[in-house]
Design a protein around this motif. Structure first.
Motif, PDB file in Angstrom:
ATOM      1  N   PHE A   1      54.917  10.496 -74.653  1.00 20.83           N
ATOM      2  CA  PHE A   1      53.575  10.462 -75.233  1.00 20.83           C
ATOM      3  C   PHE A   1      53.658  10.603 -76.750  1.00 20.83           C
ATOM      4  CE2 PHE A   1      49.333  11.969 -76.295  1.00 20.83           C
ATOM      5  CZ  PHE A   1      48.547  11.114 -75.547  1.00 20.83           C
TER       6      PHE A   1
ATOM      7  N   ASN B   1      47.903  16.911 -69.254  1.00 19.56           N
ATOM      8  CA  ASN B   1      47.284  16.680 -67.943  1.00 19.56           C
ATOM      9  C   ASN B   1      47.909  17.613 -66.922  1.00 19.56           C
ATOM     10  OD1 ASN B   1      45.367  14.623 -68.317  1.00 19.56           O
ATOM     11  ND2 ASN B   1      47.020  13.154 -68.626  1.00 19.56           N
TER      12      ASN B   1
ATOM     13  N   SER C   1      58.633  15.437 -78.596  1.00 24.05           N
ATOM     14  CA  SER C   1      59.217  14.133 -78.929  1.00 24.05           C
ATOM     15  C   SER C   1      59.385  13.275 -77.680  1.00 24.05           C
ATOM     16  CB  SER C   1      60.573  14.331 -79.611  1.00 24.05           C
ATOM     17  OG  SER C   1      61.445  14.984 -78.709  1.00 24.05           O
TER      18      SER C   1
ATOM     19  N   SER D   1      60.038  18.735 -83.649  1.00 24.07           N
ATOM     20  CA  SER D   1      60.861  18.744 -82.439  1.00 24.07           C
ATOM     21  C   SER D   1      61.802  19.947 -82.466  1.00 24.07           C
ATOM     22  CB  SER D   1      61.657  17.445 -82.373  1.00 24.07           C
ATOM     23  OG  SER D   1      62.662  17.546 -81.410  1.00 24.07           O
ATOM     24  N   ARG D   2      62.243  20.360 -81.269  1.00 23.13           N
ATOM     25  CA  ARG D   2      63.241  21.442 -81.230  1.00 23.13           C
ATOM     26  C   ARG D   2      64.592  20.904 -81.690  1.00 23.13           C
ATOM     27  NH1 ARG D   2      63.125  22.748 -75.229  1.00 23.13           N
ATOM     28  NH2 ARG D   2      62.947  20.505 -75.311  1.00 23.13           N
TER      29      ARG D   2
HETATM   30  P1  NAP Z   1      57.974  14.463 -72.016  1.00 23.14           P
HETATM   31  O1  NAP Z   1      58.446  13.070 -72.220  1.00 23.14           O
HETATM   32  O2  NAP Z   1      58.687  15.281 -71.013  1.00 23.14           O
HETATM   33  O3  NAP Z   1      57.989  15.230 -73.405  1.00 23.14           O
HETATM   34  C1  NAP Z   1      57.698  16.593 -73.494  1.00 23.14           C
HETATM   35  C2  NAP Z   1      58.210  17.095 -74.826  1.00 23.14           C
HETATM   36  O4  NAP Z   1      57.889  18.466 -74.942  1.00 23.14           O
HETATM   37  C3  NAP Z   1      59.724  17.062 -74.932  1.00 23.14           C
HETATM   38  O5  NAP Z   1      60.149  15.831 -75.431  1.00 23.14           O
HETATM   39  C4  NAP Z   1      60.019  18.195 -75.888  1.00 23.14           C
HETATM   40  O6  NAP Z   1      60.232  17.701 -77.192  1.00 23.14           O
HETATM   41  C5  NAP Z   1      58.740  19.020 -75.934  1.00 23.14           C
HETATM   42  N1  NAP Z   1      58.985  20.443 -75.648  1.00 23.14           N
HETATM   43  C6  NAP Z   1      58.588  21.455 -76.453  1.00 23.14           C
HETATM   44  N2  NAP Z   1      58.949  22.624 -75.933  1.00 23.14           N
HETATM   45  C7  NAP Z   1      59.596  22.368 -74.793  1.00 23.14           C
HETATM   46  C8  NAP Z   1      60.237  23.178 -73.821  1.00 23.14           C
HETATM   47  N3  NAP Z   1      60.260  24.507 -73.912  1.00 23.14           N
HETATM   48  N4  NAP Z   1      60.828  22.573 -72.776  1.00 23.14           N
HETATM   49  C9  NAP Z   1      60.807  21.233 -72.665  1.00 23.14           C
HETATM   50  N5  NAP Z   1      60.220  20.405 -73.549  1.00 23.14           N
HETATM   51  C10 NAP Z   1      59.621  20.985 -74.614  1.00 23.14           C
HETATM   52  O7  NAP Z   1      56.445  14.433 -71.618  1.00 23.14           O
HETATM   53  P2  NAP Z   1      55.303  13.406 -72.099  1.00 23.14           P
HETATM   54  O8  NAP Z   1      55.170  12.383 -71.084  1.00 23.14           O
HETATM   55  O9  NAP Z   1      55.540  13.002 -73.506  1.00 23.14           O
HETATM   56  O10 NAP Z   1      54.022  14.343 -71.999  1.00 23.14           O
HETATM   57  C11 NAP Z   1      53.763  15.305 -73.006  1.00 23.14           C
HETATM   58  C12 NAP Z   1      52.321  15.802 -72.814  1.00 23.14           C
HETATM   59  O11 NAP Z   1      51.437  14.710 -72.917  1.00 23.14           O
HETATM   60  C13 NAP Z   1      52.084  16.433 -71.437  1.00 23.14           C
HETATM   61  O12 NAP Z   1      51.261  17.554 -71.553  1.00 23.14           O
HETATM   62  C14 NAP Z   1      51.380  15.324 -70.665  1.00 23.14           C
HETATM   63  O13 NAP Z   1      50.518  15.850 -69.657  1.00 23.14           O
HETATM   64  C15 NAP Z   1      50.595  14.664 -71.770  1.00 23.14           C
HETATM   65  N6  NAP Z   1      50.251  13.280 -71.457  1.00 23.14           N
HETATM   66  C16 NAP Z   1      51.226  12.366 -71.198  1.00 23.14           C
HETATM   67  C17 NAP Z   1      50.882  11.048 -70.915  1.00 23.14           C
HETATM   68  C18 NAP Z   1      51.926  10.005 -70.651  1.00 23.14           C
HETATM   69  O14 NAP Z   1      51.557   8.850 -70.371  1.00 23.14           O
HETATM   70  N7  NAP Z   1      53.206  10.326 -70.726  1.00 23.14           N
HETATM   71  C19 NAP Z   1      49.526  10.680 -70.881  1.00 23.14           C
HETATM   72  C20 NAP Z   1      48.558  11.626 -71.177  1.00 23.14           C
HETATM   73  C21 NAP Z   1      48.934  12.922 -71.452  1.00 23.14           C
HETATM   74  P3  NAP Z   1      61.357  18.353 -78.137  1.00 23.14           P
HETATM   75  O15 NAP Z   1      62.580  18.485 -77.292  1.00 23.14           O
HETATM   76  O16 NAP Z   1      61.518  17.382 -79.233  1.00 23.14           O
HETATM   77  O17 NAP Z   1      60.813  19.659 -78.585  1.00 23.14           O
END
Ligand code: NAP
Length: 433
Positions: free
Chosen positions: A38, A115, A35, A57-58
């Motif tokens: 991205f 990434n 959540s 989501s968790r």
């Molecule tokens: P983020 O904001 O930190 O979100 C990561 C999500 O992972 C958390 O909101 C969490 O959602 C979930 N999660 C599930 N299990 C987890 C755990 N054990 N510990 C921590 N979080 C956990 O990161 P993001 O920017 O959205 O990026 C997510 C993915 O997309 C990454 O692999 C990143 O490389 C890729 N990506 C991101 C972008 C960008 O622009 N941000 C671009 C391309 C690719 P819940 O708490 O709801 O489970």
């Protein structure tokens, strides 16, 4: 978070109706695990592109308000049950925490969007790692080159291409279709083994510019040192004159046109080398050495950097009252177009030659036996121009043209001659005949 732009579907209704192939994908339910930034941008874009979205989501209660109301936010297992295509918007480090979902995810398509923070950070790509954790799933790598920001602002405001790879053609097709409905251009990158390459792309900053920028910096450093020795060090040592005030402005301003001029000639030098290579081997089918290949591919960037240096020199000269700046001005604005660029090179060379001809023979111009910098910069452009003239000699030009049309030195091709009776006989002849 959803801005005005996000409220607009990227493909209008009319677009979707006119393309019946897109409608089945648009009605599909797509799942997202995670959540974060991205996940939120992706969910919103999917909703406005006509998909049903279910987010796992968790902690669904905490983050439900962050998603568009049309998206269902629920527990991870629940979301996984409701759909066959699930985007894993979670960092690689947390993939193992999803292993509780192994049974419910079995047989489904997982889209790995992750990434890395470093190039080739792990031995295996994130997608292959995910596939090893979930062997009963089909993992598709994709969407990682699209930032959350691009998802928010729409593909017209950033990268439009979504690179996709997977070992399963059907899964790849489904994900490509989703990308297309969202307004992106899917690019098939082959099997999952390409995932590593795709994951490295966002970490490579303007790859095509790396070599030209280093080249420009290297040339700048060389010419700057040269000009510093002549304009600052020499008067200080020989005449005890303090000219250190020239370091930030005058030395830079006399260095910039040197760099621009040499860079402009470096746009044409690889073409000259390629022609020599073809003439030497008498064929166009032999591969150029890698360094020449790279050089040929970077000509546009080298030309643009040359233009940038010339423009910077013009700005410096216009803004600052420099007595000698006009000496180095280059007619460089035309380099975008190959012929005009070459004319600019010739005119600059003529200009430099006429300006410097008498000075080149003046002993006082030689500081520490170093010739004036413009004399030095003439070397490469003059070589390029002379080589170009040589290649335009009728005998050389004709041979080069034939090589470029496919003729090969010492190669004979078989062809059939119509005989007088109308039958065909076999003969041997050089292909250039
Ligand atoms: P983020 O904001 O930190 O979100 C990561 C999500 O992972 C958390 O909101 C969490 O959602 C979930 N999660 C599930 N299990 C987890 C755990 N054990 N510990 C921590 N979080 C956990 O990161 P993001 O920017 O959205 O990026 C997510 C993915 O997309 C990454 O692999 C990143 O490389 C890729 N990506 C991101 C972008 C960008 O622009 N941000 C671009 C391309 C690719 P819940 O708490 O709801 O489970």
């Amino acid at each position: 978070m959803p801005g005005g732009d996000m409220a607009k579907p990227l493909l209008g209704r009319r677009n979707m109706e006119s393309n019946p192939d897109l409608t089945p994908a648009a009605g599909r339910t797509v799942g997202i695990l995670g959540s974060g930034d991205f996940a939120r941008s992706l969910a919103t874009r999917l909703v406005y592109s006509g998909f049903q979205v279910v987010v796992g989501s968790r902690n669904p209660k905490r983050c439900a308000g962050l998603f568009p109301s049309a998206a269902e936010v629920t527990a991870q297992a629940d979301a996984a049950k409701k759909t066959d295509v699930i985007f894993v918007a979670v960092f690689r480090e947390h993939y193992s925490t999803l292993c509780d979902l192994t049974d419910v995810l079995a047989g489904k398509i997982l889209v790995d969007v992750s990434n890395n923070t470093e190039i080739n950070h792990h031995k295996e790509s994130n997608a292959e790692y995910l596939a090893s954790l979930f062997p009963a799933c089909t993992v598709v790598k994709g969407f990682n080159v699209i930032s959350a920001w691009t998802l928010q602002s729409g593909p017209r405001d950033g990268n439009k291409q979504v690179l996709i790879c997977c070992d399963n053609q059907e899964a790849k097709r489904i994900v490509a279709e989703i990308a297309q409905v969202m307004g992106f251009t899917p690019v098939d990158m082959g099997s999952l083994s390409s995932a590593c390459e795709i994951e490295n792309i966002p970490l490579r900053l303007l790859p095509a510019w790396k070599i030209p920028v280093f080249l420009a910096l290297g040339l700048f450093l060389c010419f700057y040192t040269y000009n510093f020795i002549r304009q600052v060090l020499h008067p200080y040592i020989r005449e005890q004159k303090n000219r250190f005030y020239k370091i930030p402005v005058e030395v830079v301003n006399s260095t910039l046109p040197c760099v621009a001029y040499v860079m402009l000639s470096l746009v044409y030098l690889p073409g000259v080398l390629a022609a020599s290579f073809q003439l030497h081997y008498g064929t166009k089918y032999r591969r150029f050495p890698d360094w020449l290949d790279q050089w040929l591919q970077h000509r546009k960037q080298i030309g643009l950097l040359s233009f940038f240096c010339a423009a910077l020199h013009a700005v410096y000269s216009l803004c600052l009252p420099m007595r000698r700046s006009h000496r180095y001005q280059l007619i460089n604005a035309a380099i975008k177009q190959s012929t005009l660029g070459f004319i600019a090179l010739v005119v600059s060379t003529l200009h430099t030659l006429t300006f410097g001809w008498t000075r080149a023979f003046d002993e006082n111009q030689y500081k520490f036996y170093l010739p004036p910098s413009y004399t030095l910069t003439l070397l490469v452009p003059c070589t390029v121009i002379l080589a170009k003239i040589f290649f335009h000699l009728p005998c050389i030009h004709q041979r080069l043209r034939r090589i470029r049309n496919g003729w090969e030195k010492g190669r004979y091709v078989k062809f059939t001659l119509p005989s007088a009776t109308g039958e065909y006989s076999s003969g041997e002849s050089s292909s250039n005949v």
